[in-house]
Design a protein around this motif. Structure first.
Motif, PDB file in Angstrom:
ATOM      1  N   GLU A 210      42.361  40.013  36.925  1.00  0.00           N
ATOM      2  CA  GLU A 210      42.457  41.728  35.929  1.00  0.00           C
ATOM      3  C   GLU A 210      44.212  41.391  35.306  1.00  0.00           C
ATOM      4  O   GLU A 210      43.791  41.925  34.194  1.00  0.00           O
ATOM      5  CB  GLU A 210      42.827  42.212  37.541  1.00  0.00           C
ATOM      6  N   LYS A 245      35.284  41.264  45.614  1.00  0.00           N
ATOM      7  CA  LYS A 245      36.272  41.207  44.615  1.00  0.00           C
ATOM      8  C   LYS A 245      36.011  41.431  42.942  1.00  0.00           C
ATOM      9  O   LYS A 245      36.557  42.553  42.217  1.00  0.00           O
ATOM     10  CB  LYS A 245      37.302  40.922  45.014  1.00  0.00           C
ATOM     11  N   GLU A 248      33.918  43.580  40.925  1.00  0.00           N
ATOM     12  CA  GLU A 248      34.772  44.686  40.541  1.00  0.00           C
ATOM     13  C   GLU A 248      35.679  44.863  40.201  1.00  0.00           C
ATOM     14  O   GLU A 248      35.519  46.244  38.969  1.00  0.00           O
ATOM     15  CB  GLU A 248      35.490  45.482  42.284  1.00  0.00           C
ATOM     16  N   VAL A 249      36.573  44.124  39.797  1.00  0.00           N
ATOM     17  CA  VAL A 249      37.274  43.599  38.374  1.00  0.00           C
ATOM     18  C   VAL A 249      36.417  43.846  37.188  1.00  0.00           C
ATOM     19  O   VAL A 249      36.817  44.594  36.007  1.00  0.00           O
ATOM     20  CB  VAL A 249      37.956  42.881  38.413  1.00  0.00           C
ATOM     21  N   CYS A 250      35.276  42.513  37.040  1.00  0.00           N
ATOM     22  CA  CYS A 250      34.727  43.014  36.016  1.00  0.00           C
ATOM     23  C   CYS A 250      34.203  44.334  35.425  1.00  0.00           C
ATOM     24  O   CYS A 250      33.962  44.941  34.425  1.00  0.00           O
ATOM     25  CB  CYS A 250      33.255  41.883  36.240  1.00  0.00           C
ATOM     26  N   ARG A 251      33.799  45.752  36.309  1.00  0.00           N
ATOM     27  CA  ARG A 251      32.692  46.841  36.176  1.00  0.00           C
ATOM     28  C   ARG A 251      33.379  47.637  35.682  1.00  0.00           C
ATOM     29  O   ARG A 251      33.317  48.030  35.008  1.00  0.00           O
ATOM     30  CB  ARG A 251      32.074  47.012  37.175  1.00  0.00           C
ATOM     31  N   LYS A 252      35.185  47.196  35.805  1.00  0.00           N
ATOM     32  CA  LYS A 252      36.457  48.296  35.861  1.00  0.00           C
ATOM     33  C   LYS A 252      36.234  48.809  34.132  1.00  0.00           C
ATOM     34  O   LYS A 252      36.942  48.837  33.858  1.00  0.00           O
ATOM     35  CB  LYS A 252      37.454  48.026  36.362  1.00  0.00           C
ATOM     36  N   TYR A 253      36.125  47.083  34.489  1.00  0.00           N
ATOM     37  CA  TYR A 253      36.405  46.947  32.487  1.00  0.00           C
ATOM     38  C   TYR A 253      35.463  46.276  32.237  1.00  0.00           C
ATOM     39  O   TYR A 253      35.621  45.962  30.115  1.00  0.00           O
ATOM     40  CB  TYR A 253      37.505  45.515  32.485  1.00  0.00           C
ATOM     41  N   ASP A 254      33.814  46.991  31.961  1.00  0.00           N
ATOM     42  CA  ASP A 254      32.656  46.653  30.807  1.00  0.00           C
ATOM     43  C   ASP A 254      32.552  45.425  31.036  1.00  0.00           C
ATOM     44  O   ASP A 254      32.323  45.044  29.583  1.00  0.00           O
ATOM     45  CB  ASP A 254      32.450  48.075  30.229  1.00  0.00           C
TER      46      ASP A 254
END
Ligand code: PMP
Length: 459
Positions: A210, A245, A248-254
């Motif tokens: 992240e 985990k 989750e980080v990847c999805r958060k920032y498209d």
């Protein structure tokens, strides 16, 4: 040419005319090649008739074993009918249609579409272009960076070689290219802090990822690529909770998630795909090696409907999707892949792998106490045994790879073809291996390890 090679022998002609990949060229001039003549099941035979267990299934490939006549016949049938055709400009042939349908339906990506190339490197190069094209199609020309990992292996061509995170693959090749970044390697034994649990390590790695994304600007980061289990970097099994985990980080920032399943696809980890073993929901999957058991070269890129729709719209705007490889989806390779997948299913090689995993993993873990061994790791029928100079400090040897080379040689004398990645012995035998054969392989390995230890001590 050196005098040690008999004049006009195949070995001498090899040294005279062939230039080998992943080989010390000067050393090769002296030692020459080990010439493999034929194979059967988990065994290969050299030109002097010596028999070896292929502990890495060639290069992590030959799932159904060597000499499988069904694949010989499938290729011969297809070769007679249509020996070559392409899939450019609205042409198609049934073997590639059948295979695309089969992979799309098997794949864990819903409503997937499949494109074919010939090697893992070519597939990953194509993936880089697809990701860039997709973001251009979406009007996000600045969203282009792809994050890989230190010690990743994704190939050797210019873009895939840049995704690879092994310094020796970059050295003097002027790689990596721009827009490719590398984040922390998920190897708990090597990179965890003192007393850090696997879960805490995974938390730290997700935070590292992240932080990298935020430093670069999320609007510039397009994708994250990873092997579910890292192969050529040393058979590195991710720490518990890592993949959920990271996703989750990847999805958060498209940011797209790309699973490079070139080694882990088709049963290696005890499930059909490594993504299933680790709960990965990729947007793109890359497949090769066990897809045809490497009887013929073939690779496949499986993409989500979301990607396909944007790419298809853009191809219509431009007039074509102007990318393609002459031999991609070759009908003979596709026919071999279909037969190979039939064999994997009929013989339940995925279930067989899950069943025999404890024999390989448990058997290798018995070497954990060996004075040369720092860590034994693995899942399913893939494993690594890392040798160290000092078990307490985990310090490696002064000349990395030298003890690995000694072990490889000792293994060869004990009837095993084994590959060391630096000083880590890699195991990835054909999925058709039987319990007794694993025990035989481990017995031979143990003897070679003891001999290597004796030689290291004597130095
Ligand atoms: N990805 C992974 C995970 C691999 O292990 C490999 C090959 N070892 C590649 C890509 C590259 O495949 P190829 O050698 O067919 O180009």
């Amino acid at each position: 040419m050196k005098a040690t090679l008999a004049p006009n022998s195949a070995a001498a002609r090899d040294v005279a005319y062939q230039f080998h990949p992943n080989t010390n060229a000067r050393r090769h001039e002296t030692v020459g090649p080990l010439i493999i003549e034929r194979g059967e099941g988990i065994y290969v035979y050299d030109d002097a008739g010596n028999k070896y267990i292929e502990t890495l299934a060639g290069l992590w490939c030959v799932a159904v074993g060597f000499g499988e006549q069904r694949l010989v016949e499938a290729s011969s049938r297809q070769m007679k009918k249509l020996s070559y055709y392409h899939t450019f400009t609205h042409k198609a042939h049934v073997p590639s249609i059948d295979l695309a349908e089969r992979l799309a339906k098997m794949s864990i990506i819903p409503s997937a579409k499949v494109m074919f190339t010939n090697s893992g490197s070519e597939a990953n190069d194509t993936v880089v272009k697809l990701v860039w094209y997709y973001n251009n199609a979406r009007g996000r020309p600045e969203k282009k960076k792809i994050i890989s990992r230190f010690k990743a292996y994704h190939g050797v061509t210019v873009a895939s070689g840049s995704l690879t995170g092994i310094p020796l693959n970059h050295r003097d090749f002027d790689l990596p290219i721009a827009n490719i970044l590398h984040t922390t390697c998920p190897h708990h034994y090597r990179f965890s802090h003192e007393g850090e649990s696997e879960i805490a390590f995974a938390d730290r790695l997700a935070a590292d990822l992240e932080a990298l994304i935020l430093r670069e600007g999320p609007e510039t980061v397009a994708a994250f690529i990873g092997e579910p289990v890292m192969g050529a970097g040393g058979v590195i099994v991710p720490p518990e909770t890592y993949w959920s985990k990271v996703q989750e980080v990847c999805r958060k920032y498209d940011i797209l998630v790309i699973a490079d399943e070139v080694i882990t696809g088709f049963g290696r980890t005890g499930q059909m795909f490594g993504s299933q073993t680790y709960g990965i929901q990729p947007d793109i999957m890359v497949l090769s090696k066990q897809l045809t058991s490497a009887y013929l070269p073939l690779s496949a890129i499986v993409i989500s409907d979301e990607l396909y729709q944007h790419i298809a719209d853009n191809s219509a705007r431009i007039g074509s999707f102007v990318h393609g490889i002459t031999g991609g989806g070759h009908p003979v390779a596709a026919a071999v892949a279909l037969e190979n997948l039939d064999i994997i299913e009929e013989r339940d090689l995925v279930g067989h792998t899950a069943e025999l995993a404890p024999v390989l993993q448990g058997g290798l873990r018995k070497f954990a106490d060996h004075p040369l061994v720092g860590e034994v790791r693995g899942v399913g029928l893939i494993a690594g045994v890392e040798m160290v100079a000092d078990k307490a400090t985990k310090a490696g040897f002064d000349a990395p790879g030298k003890v690995g080379a000694m072990l490889t040689e000792r293994c060869q004398d004990n009837g095993l073809i084994l590959r060391c990645l630096g000083d880590t012995a890699a195991f990835c035998p054909p999925l058709v291996i039987q319990r007794g054969q694993i025990e035989d392989m481990l017995g031979r390995f143990g003897k070679a390890l003891d001999e290597t230890h004796a030689a290291v001590k004597a130095h």
